[in-house]
Design a protein around this motif. Structure first.
Motif, mmCIF file in Angstrom:
data_model
loop_
_atom_site.group_PDB
_atom_site.id
_atom_site.type_symbol
_atom_site.label_atom_id
_atom_site.label_comp_id
_atom_site.label_asym_id
_atom_site.label_seq_id
_atom_site.Cartn_x
_atom_site.Cartn_y
_atom_site.Cartn_z
ATOM 1 N N TYR A 173 8.387 -11.050 -4.536
ATOM 2 C CA TYR A 173 9.279 -9.931 -4.836
ATOM 3 C C TYR A 173 10.743 -10.391 -4.855
ATOM 4 O O TYR A 173 11.621 -9.627 -5.221
ATOM 5 C CB TYR A 173 9.072 -8.802 -3.819
ATOM 6 N N LYS B 31 -3.235 -16.001 -0.076
ATOM 7 C CA LYS B 31 -2.468 -14.772 0.136
ATOM 8 C C LYS B 31 -2.782 -14.213 1.522
ATOM 9 O O LYS B 31 -3.963 -14.116 1.872
ATOM 10 C CB LYS B 31 -2.887 -13.765 -0.929
ATOM 11 N N ARG C 161 0.835 -1.203 0.000
ATOM 12 C CA ARG C 161 0.000 0.000 0.000
ATOM 13 C C ARG C 161 0.870 1.253 0.000
ATOM 14 O O ARG C 161 0.462 2.285 -0.534
ATOM 15 C CB ARG C 161 -0.962 -0.034 1.190
#
Ligand code: PBG
Length: 323
Positions: free
Chosen positions: A312, A247, A204
């Motif tokens: 990532y 998730k 975010r």
């Protein structure tokens, strides 16, 4: 002693021979953030080593990753506040940043698999995944927007669309919208068991997409629940999902295992921004070995039952593999 398990651990060759799980580069999907502009690359402060790229530099990054063996990318847009509104209208603007970038990437990299995100939050002035009215997130009205997003993303060339919004009935709605527009070959990777997690914080930050009021607990799942994931999975499977996703990953390995056991669709796990940030932060302090922790983490997600991992760490993992 007739049984000595240590015999199968006595050399590296034997250890690898009897190794039950492995992480392959082909399993990994690399999430990437795109921003407006030219020649822009700025680091997400809570995600060291992860950048928001303008479209030109994003293509260079994808090129590098493709050469390292990473071929799948989940792309997210980071938009200025001025492009956001209550109805997320920018989400279906074919000339806007996101859809143009997707089109451009697909033209430049035929072999890349591009996964687009369906949810209103990157474009929503409320910072929510659905339409907000009187402090409530509307379900059925939001489906219309999600269906339009799916078709717009398919038109731009998406190989897989990934609804991350957690509205009820969205997989079927999106499947029908895609089929009606003759995109029956576009796949759906459903965020099936997406929990209302504190581990999304750095993401975010990257998108500047935190909810402007309240939280996401009326649509994302309660972290206390495992069996409820089965309800979501049954729905997504029957509505036509091609992948089921759990998730975050690490705090929900039991949920990954549960879906793997009960469903025959490929299971994806999203090793989210906060999971990345914790390892990076500890490694920067010298408290953990970053590379070893990364490898153990990805392996644990595979061992739990994930076929595919969004992470990532994908590029770093590929660099390690390429020596
Ligand atoms: C929102 C979305 C989120 C992530 C992917 N899509 C965050 C949220 O639900 O607020 C999080 C990914 C991450 O933390 O890496 N549709």
């Amino acid at each position: 002693m007739f049984k000595r398990p240590r015999r199968n651990r006595k050399s590296s060759v034997i250890r690898k021979m009897v190794q039950e799980n492995r992480v392959h580069l082909e399993d990994l999907i690399f999430p990437l953030f795109v921003i407006e502009g030219d020649n822009q690359r700025n680091e997400v402060s809570s995600m060291p080593g992860i950048y928001r790229y303008s479209p030109d530099l994003l293509k260079d990054e994808i090129d590098e990753c493709m050469n390292l063996g990473i071929k799948s990318f989940a792309i997210f847009p980071s938009l200025p506040e001025s492009k956001k509104d209550k109805m997320a209208t920018e989400a279906t603007n074919a000339e806007g940043l996101y859809l143009q970038t997707i089109r451009d990437i697909k033209e430049s990299f035929e072999d890349a698999c591009i996964i687009t995100d369906i949810a209103m939050d990157p474009y929503s002035s409320d910072g929510h995944d659905g339409i907000v009215q009187d402090g409530k997130i509307l379900n059925d009205e939001t489906l219309e927007v999600l269906g339009e997003m799916a078709v717009a993303q398919a038109e731009a060339g998406a190989d897989i669309v990934a609804p991350s919004d957690m509205m009820d009935g969205r997989v079927e709605f999106i499947r029908e919208a895609l089929d009606d527009a003759n995109f029956e070959d576009v796949s759906i990777m459903a965020y099936t068991a997406k929990y209302a997690s504190a581990f999304y914080g750095p993401f975010r930050d990257a998108l500047d997409s935190a909810p402007k009021f309240g939280d996401k607990k009326t649509y994302q799942m309660n972290p206390a629940n495992r069996r409820e994931a089965l309800i979501e999975a049954e729905l997504d499977e029957s509505e036509g999902a091609d992948f089921l996703m759990v998730k975050p990953a690490l705090p929900y390995l039991d949920v990954i295992r549960t879906l793997k056991q009960d469903f025959d669709l490929p299971i994806a796990a999203y090793n989210v921004s906060g999971e990345y940030a914790m390892i990076k932060a500890a490694a920067q302090k010298g408290w953990l070995d970053g590379l070893d922790t990364m490898q153990e983490t990805l392996l644990s997600i595979k061992r739990a039952g994930a076929d595919v991992i969004l992470t990532y760490f994908a590029k770093e993992f590929a660099e390690l593999r390429n020596g």
